[in-house]
Every structure is written in C-alpha cells, then in structure tokens.
Scaffold this motif. Structure first.
Motif, PDB file in Angstrom:
ATOM      1  N   ARG A  79       0.937  -1.366   0.076  1.00  0.00           N
ATOM      2  CA  ARG A  79       0.017   0.087  -0.116  1.00  0.00           C
ATOM      3  C   ARG A  79       0.700   1.501  -0.026  1.00  0.00           C
ATOM      4  O   ARG A  79       2.089   1.231   0.912  1.00  0.00           O
ATOM      5  CB  ARG A  79      -0.762   0.009   1.389  1.00  0.00           C
ATOM      6  N   PRO A  80       0.386   2.230  -1.021  1.00  0.00           N
ATOM      7  CA  PRO A  80       0.970   3.502  -0.721  1.00  0.00           C
ATOM      8  C   PRO A  80       1.409   4.220   0.411  1.00  0.00           C
ATOM      9  O   PRO A  80      -0.062   4.028   1.641  1.00  0.00           O
ATOM     10  CB  PRO A  80       0.333   4.238  -2.000  1.00  0.00           C
ATOM     11  N   LYS A  81       2.734   4.496   1.173  1.00  0.00           N
ATOM     12  CA  LYS A  81       2.342   5.442   2.573  1.00  0.00           C
ATOM     13  C   LYS A  81       2.152   7.035   1.904  1.00  0.00           C
ATOM     14  O   LYS A  81       3.016   7.892   1.394  1.00  0.00           O
ATOM     15  CB  LYS A  81       3.660   4.991   3.288  1.00  0.00           C
ATOM     16  N   LEU A  82       1.404   7.509   2.712  1.00  0.00           N
ATOM     17  CA  LEU A  82       0.925   8.786   3.280  1.00  0.00           C
ATOM     18  C   LEU A  82       1.736   9.688   4.614  1.00  0.00           C
ATOM     19  O   LEU A  82       1.909   9.363   5.467  1.00  0.00           O
ATOM     20  CB  LEU A  82      -0.500   9.579   3.099  1.00  0.00           C
ATOM     21  N   ILE A  83       3.055  10.546   3.922  1.00  0.00           N
ATOM     22  CA  ILE A  83       3.824  10.848   5.831  1.00  0.00           C
ATOM     23  C   ILE A  83       3.026  12.180   5.671  1.00  0.00           C
ATOM     24  O   ILE A  83       3.725  13.177   4.304  1.00  0.00           O
ATOM     25  CB  ILE A  83       5.180  10.693   5.206  1.00  0.00           C
ATOM     26  N   TYR A  84       2.240  12.655   6.422  1.00  0.00           N
ATOM     27  CA  TYR A  84       1.834  13.395   6.672  1.00  0.00           C
ATOM     28  C   TYR A  84       1.869  15.008   7.770  1.00  0.00           C
ATOM     29  O   TYR A  84       1.579  14.739   8.935  1.00  0.00           O
ATOM     30  CB  TYR A  84       0.006  13.037   6.497  1.00  0.00           C
ATOM     31  N   LEU A  85       2.495  16.260   7.016  1.00  0.00           N
ATOM     32  CA  LEU A  85       2.619  17.027   7.676  1.00  0.00           C
ATOM     33  C   LEU A  85       1.968  18.016   8.593  1.00  0.00           C
ATOM     34  O   LEU A  85       1.143  18.720   8.087  1.00  0.00           O
ATOM     35  CB  LEU A  85       3.921  18.001   7.431  1.00  0.00           C
ATOM     36  N   GLN A  86       1.760  17.172   9.910  1.00  0.00           N
ATOM     37  CA  GLN A  86       0.377  18.179  10.154  1.00  0.00           C
ATOM     38  C   GLN A  86       1.843  18.950  11.639  1.00  0.00           C
ATOM     39  O   GLN A  86       1.494  18.615  12.986  1.00  0.00           O
ATOM     40  CB  GLN A  86      -0.423  17.237  11.544  1.00  0.00           C
ATOM     41  N   PRO A  87       1.804  19.815  11.726  1.00  0.00           N
ATOM     42  CA  PRO A  87       3.146  20.536  12.531  1.00  0.00           C
ATOM     43  C   PRO A  87       2.342  21.555  14.139  1.00  0.00           C
ATOM     44  O   PRO A  87       0.921  21.609  13.630  1.00  0.00           O
ATOM     45  CB  PRO A  87       3.290  21.973  11.791  1.00  0.00           C
ATOM     46  N   ARG A  88       2.561  21.184  14.484  1.00  0.00           N
ATOM     47  CA  ARG A  88       2.508  22.884  15.983  1.00  0.00           C
ATOM     48  C   ARG A  88       2.901  23.721  15.443  1.00  0.00           C
ATOM     49  O   ARG A  88       4.104  24.096  15.088  1.00  0.00           O
ATOM     50  CB  ARG A  88       3.380  22.336  17.269  1.00  0.00           C
ATOM     51  N   ASP A  89       1.907  24.801  15.366  1.00  0.00           N
ATOM     52  CA  ASP A  89       2.160  25.950  14.579  1.00  0.00           C
ATOM     53  C   ASP A  89       0.879  26.382  15.162  1.00  0.00           C
ATOM     54  O   ASP A  89      -0.323  26.287  15.094  1.00  0.00           O
ATOM     55  CB  ASP A  89       2.512  25.745  13.450  1.00  0.00           C
ATOM     56  N   TYR A  90       1.091  28.327  16.118  1.00  0.00           N
ATOM     57  CA  TYR A  90      -0.048  28.795  16.496  1.00  0.00           C
ATOM     58  C   TYR A  90       0.561  30.133  15.123  1.00  0.00           C
ATOM     59  O   TYR A  90      -0.331  31.136  15.524  1.00  0.00           O
ATOM     60  CB  TYR A  90       0.156  29.252  17.435  1.00  0.00           C
ATOM     61  N   TRP A  91       1.409  29.978  13.997  1.00  0.00           N
ATOM     62  CA  TRP A  91       1.280  31.336  13.082  1.00  0.00           C
ATOM     63  C   TRP A  91       0.141  31.337  11.685  1.00  0.00           C
ATOM     64  O   TRP A  91      -0.277  31.938  11.250  1.00  0.00           O
ATOM     65  CB  TRP A  91       2.505  31.719  12.647  1.00  0.00           C
ATOM     66  N   HIS A  92      -0.545  30.156  12.184  1.00  0.00           N
ATOM     67  CA  HIS A  92      -0.591  29.972  10.845  1.00  0.00           C
ATOM     68  C   HIS A  92      -2.082  28.611  10.375  1.00  0.00           C
ATOM     69  O   HIS A  92      -1.557  27.966  12.028  1.00  0.00           O
ATOM     70  CB  HIS A  92       0.003  28.632   9.921  1.00  0.00           C
ATOM     71  N   VAL A  93      -3.123  28.025  10.487  1.00  0.00           N
ATOM     72  CA  VAL A  93      -4.168  26.936  10.119  1.00  0.00           C
ATOM     73  C   VAL A  93      -3.465  25.559  10.313  1.00  0.00           C
ATOM     74  O   VAL A  93      -2.152  25.428   9.531  1.00  0.00           O
ATOM     75  CB  VAL A  93      -4.828  27.010   9.088  1.00  0.00           C
ATOM     76  N   VAL A  94      -3.355  24.883  11.022  1.00  0.00           N
ATOM     77  CA  VAL A  94      -2.524  23.375  10.955  1.00  0.00           C
ATOM     78  C   VAL A  94      -3.613  22.514  10.391  1.00  0.00           C
ATOM     79  O   VAL A  94      -4.936  22.541  10.651  1.00  0.00           O
ATOM     80  CB  VAL A  94      -2.504  22.962  11.872  1.00  0.00           C
ATOM     81  N   PRO A  95      -2.649  21.866   9.147  1.00  0.00           N
ATOM     82  CA  PRO A  95      -4.252  20.551   8.656  1.00  0.00           C
ATOM     83  C   PRO A  95      -4.778  19.778   9.437  1.00  0.00           C
ATOM     84  O   PRO A  95      -3.985  19.311  10.121  1.00  0.00           O
ATOM     85  CB  PRO A  95      -3.501  20.278   7.281  1.00  0.00           C
ATOM     86  N   GLU A  96      -5.973  19.871   9.244  1.00  0.00           N
ATOM     87  CA  GLU A  96      -6.593  18.893  10.057  1.00  0.00           C
ATOM     88  C   GLU A  96      -6.386  17.605   9.080  1.00  0.00           C
ATOM     89  O   GLU A  96      -5.554  16.836   8.583  1.00  0.00           O
ATOM     90  CB  GLU A  96      -8.434  18.602   9.570  1.00  0.00           C
ATOM     91  N   ALA A  97      -6.082  16.378  10.944  1.00  0.00           N
ATOM     92  CA  ALA A  97      -5.747  14.547   9.300  1.00  0.00           C
ATOM     93  C   ALA A  97      -6.805  14.741   9.391  1.00  0.00           C
ATOM     94  O   ALA A  97      -7.300  15.246   8.651  1.00  0.00           O
ATOM     95  CB  ALA A  97      -6.652  13.920  11.359  1.00  0.00           C
ATOM     96  N   PRO A  98      -5.812  13.560   7.837  1.00  0.00           N
ATOM     97  CA  PRO A  98      -6.490  13.006   6.933  1.00  0.00           C
ATOM     98  C   PRO A  98      -7.981  11.869   7.196  1.00  0.00           C
ATOM     99  O   PRO A  98      -7.287  11.375   7.741  1.00  0.00           O
ATOM    100  CB  PRO A  98      -5.465  12.178   5.812  1.00  0.00           C
ATOM    101  N   VAL A  99      -8.990  13.089   6.082  1.00  0.00           N
ATOM    102  CA  VAL A  99     -10.169  12.370   6.397  1.00  0.00           C
ATOM    103  C   VAL A  99     -10.840  12.038   4.615  1.00  0.00           C
ATOM    104  O   VAL A  99     -10.101  12.988   4.403  1.00  0.00           O
ATOM    105  CB  VAL A  99     -10.840  12.518   7.331  1.00  0.00           C
TER     106      VAL A  99
END
Length: 440
Positions: A79-99
């Motif tokens: 299965r392909p693997k997605l390495i998803y960056l969800q940074p700790r960041d209060y300057w910008h909107v943080v992407p939601e977990a992939p759904v």
C-alpha cells in the motif's frame, strides 16, 4: 463532490497509478517512488513566501493541494504510504488530520516536523525522488530520473474516469464563474471588478485558480496573455475576452469566451469562430493527429477573415503565405489535467527519447501527439488584431492580401478566442465545457 461513485472511481485510479509506478520504477532501476509535496519558496531578501504550489506528481495520487512538507512513498506490492505533516504551529492554520473516502488506500503517518518524516522514508539510494529541492534534506534531494519521469508524464495524458470526474467538476465551477463575469461586463464594470466577480462566483481566489485570469476589454483582447486588469472601466466597453479556469481536487479547467457589447459585425465574427471551434472540437477522436486540427484551424479562421472582408485572398492562399498566422499566432490548444498546460505534449513514446515535431511555421503549438481515448485537450482557436504583427504584415510582401480599412474597423475590439476542454473517448468526443454551460 457528493457523487457516490467517486470512491470507486478513485480506487480504480489508484490501481492505475500503482501499475504505472511499477513499470516506471523498473525502467529506471529503482525500488521506491518518493514524492515530496513541496515547500513554500521565500522571496529574495524578504521573509514573505510565494504562493505555495503543490508538486503535480504528489496531487496525482492524493486530493491534497495545501499540505507542504508531506511525502508520498510508493513501493510495488505494498500500500502506498502518505507521510502527512501536521505541524505544531500557532502562526498558521494547521491542516486537519487526513479524512475522507480516499484515506483508506494509504498507510498514513502523521508527523509534526520535517525531521520526523525522515525515518518513514526508504533508503534514498534506492528511490526515484520526484520534485524540487527546496526545503528537502540533502540525502532526499529529488533526482528526477529521466526514465521514470518520462514514463509517468507520457501516461498522464490518459486520464482515468476519476480524473475526468474531477475535471467535470472544475468545469462546472468555471462555467458558473464565467456567467458571473459576463454579467459584470454587461453592467459596465472594470476588468479588475469583473475578475473579482469571477473569483467570488467560483469561490476561489487568485491563488486557488489554476492560472492567472485573463480579463480583457476592448483592445486589450489583442494581448494573448493580458493580466494587467485595469481598475477603472473604459468610457465604452465594446468587447470582452475572458480566459479563466477553476480548480477541483488538484485538477484544472481552462475556458475562454468572447463577447461584443452589441449585435454588430464583431459579434458576427465571434459567432463564426464559435461555430468553427465546435467543428474543431468534433475532431477530437481516436487516431487523429492533433497537428491536423491545428492546421485545419488556420484554414477555417482564414475563411472567416475572408468572409468578413479582412482578407482579399482565399483561405488557402492566406495559410500558404503565412498571412493567417498574423491573425492566429498561437497553437490551437494543449493537453490539460493536473496542470493547465499538461506535460509530455511532444513525446513520441513513453521512453522520452524522441519527440514529435511541430508543423513548420507553427512554433507555438503545445501538443503534437496523436489523440487517443482518455486524452483531454483544449481547443482554442482565435482571431486577433495585434498591432505589432499587423505592422510586420503591412510592411511585407503580402500587404495587399488584407483590406486595411476592415482591419481598422475590427482593431478596437482586440480579438476573439473560444476555448473548450474536450475528452477523447472510444466514440463521440465529450466536451466538458459545453456540458457545463448547458447546466442551469
């Protein structure tokens, strides 16, 4: 998009991409395909970044366009693997977990920093890494192996049913926004305000759109890539040319329309180009050389110029002498999909070692391949009154081919372009643009 078939279309799409990746890796002698989503680029001597643009090789697999710092790993048999960056960041909107319906096709690893992604990547020496180097660790700097890239880009011309569905939705959005732009023109708004009306109707800002809007009033329609956008409306709006697209899940549409403010000679010429353009769209069939459509377009447009008194010679003579190129100086279209000007337009085969030449005297054609089912192309013939090219014609040996009084009458209108996105199928072409405009 709520179509219940989307999930099943996407599942088949992933199967096709995995099969292509396996062959591409074999061609290049690699074990893994690694694709970074890309990172923001910062302006020189400044701390502002340019608008982020996702790596097309990344969004081919996942409908993610705002996720810098992420990675995709494809290993045949897994299965392909997605390495998803969800940074700790209060300057910008943080992407939601992939759904969503697409996530089940991937092993997903969520990381908080760029460094945390590295342990999830296979050994770099065995990887074909496709992308650009900005912000990537040195050992995982993209190598972009020619054999791998050539194979993947060549076959990207053949869209899966999932991709056609995404482009159909982009076309729906684009057609809706085009209607709003026409209404703004009819109300006498400026180019800038028409552009804003378009963006508002599309619900996409300039960075969401697949390319910068061309919104041209009057003489500005003679500038092929006019993006100046005057803030003030002209004293009189005679004509309107808009070349503007929309995006959906990483896929683009590309639509151009032209209007006259009145029912006059210019509108009659617009109608003639529109009718000819639809005949060209009907040529998008399996086995047709795209170069043939381009050359036929020159003949058709020269005939229109003859019918409207601009040319004194036959259409055949105008094409033979090159006079038609003064009025139609660009190509009849290009491939489209993940990118507005899709890749491998000149590739003779998927090895990437040979190209298909452009017709002599037609340097700006962007596609020379033979059309086959699954390919999506634009058809965008045009007639323009461009001062620089007209001056060259008038000073040359073919000046007598033209009625210059008729040129002077049409020059204040700038030009005409009509553009649709057309799918080659096993039978009748599917015109995504006309289909979208036909919706209420």
């Amino acid at each position: 998009m709520t179509d219940p078939n989307t999930a099943s279309l996407y599942a088949r799409h992933i199967e096709v991409l995995q099969a292509r990746a396996r062959i591409a890796l074999e061609r290049g002698g690699f074990e893994h395909l690694v694709v970074p989503s890309g990172n923001p680029h910062y302006q020189v001597f400044d701390d502002r970044d340019y608008p982020y643009a996702v790596n097309p090789q990344f969004k081919a697999w996942v409908p993610l366009t705002r996720n810098p710092g992420s990675w995709l790993v494809v290993t045949p048999g897994r299965r392909p693997k997605l390495i998803y960056l969800q940074p700790r960041d209060y300057w910008h909107v943080v992407p939601e977990a992939p759904v969503g319906w697409w996530v089940e096709h991937f092993d997903v690893a969520v990381v908080r920093t760029a460094e945390e992604a590295i342990p999830h990547l296979p050994p770099a020496a065995r990887c074909a890494i496709l992308g650009e180097p900005q912000g990537v660790r040195a050992e995982y700097a993209p190598n972009n192996p020619a054999a791998v890239v050539a194979y993947l880009e060549y076959h990207r011309a053949f869209k899966t049913p999932y991709e056609i569905a995404m482009m159909r939705e982009a076309s729906r959005i684009g057609a809706h926004a085009h209607r709003a732009a026409e209404a703004a023109f009819r109300h006498g708004l400026s180019e800038f305000d028409i552009h804003l009306a378009y963006c508002a109707a599309a619900r996409q800002d300039a960075n969401d759109l697949p390319y910068g809007n061309i919104v041209a009033l009057n003489e500005h329609g003679a500038v092929l890539h006019y993006t100046q956008l005057d803030r003030e409306a002209p004293a009189a709006s005679r004509s309107f040319l808009i070349d503007a697209g929309a995006s959906y899940a990483g896929y683009a549409c590309d639509i151009t329309r032209t209007y006259s403010a009145r029912d006059d000679d210019f509108q009659a010429m617009v109608d003639a180009v529109d009718a000819a353009q639809q005949r060209m769209c009907a040529q998008v069939r399996s086995g047709v050389d795209y170069r043939r459509i381009h050359l036929d377009a020159h003949l058709a447009l020269a005939g229109i110029l003859r019918d409207h008194g601009v040319l004194k010679v036959s259409a055949e003579a105008a094409v033979e002498s090159g006079v038609s190129s003064t009025f139609f100086p660009h190509g009849v279209g290009h491939g489209i999909g993940l990118q507005v000007h899709d890749v491998a337009g000149f590739a003779a085969a998927d090895a990437g070692t040979a190209t298909l030449a452009k017709p002599d005297g037609h340097p700006y054609l962007r596609l020379t391949r033979t059309i086959a089912p699954g390919m999506v192309v634009t058809i965008e013939p045009g007639i323009y009154f461009i001062d620089m090219l007209l001056d060259d014609l008038r000073a040359g040996p073919n000046a007598a081919s033209v009625d210059w009084a008729r040129v002077a009458a049409f020059r204040p209108y700038g030009g005409i372009r009509i553009e649709d996105d057309v799918v080659c199928t096993e039978s009748e072409p599917l015109n995504l643009t006309r289909e979208a405009f036909a919706r209420p």
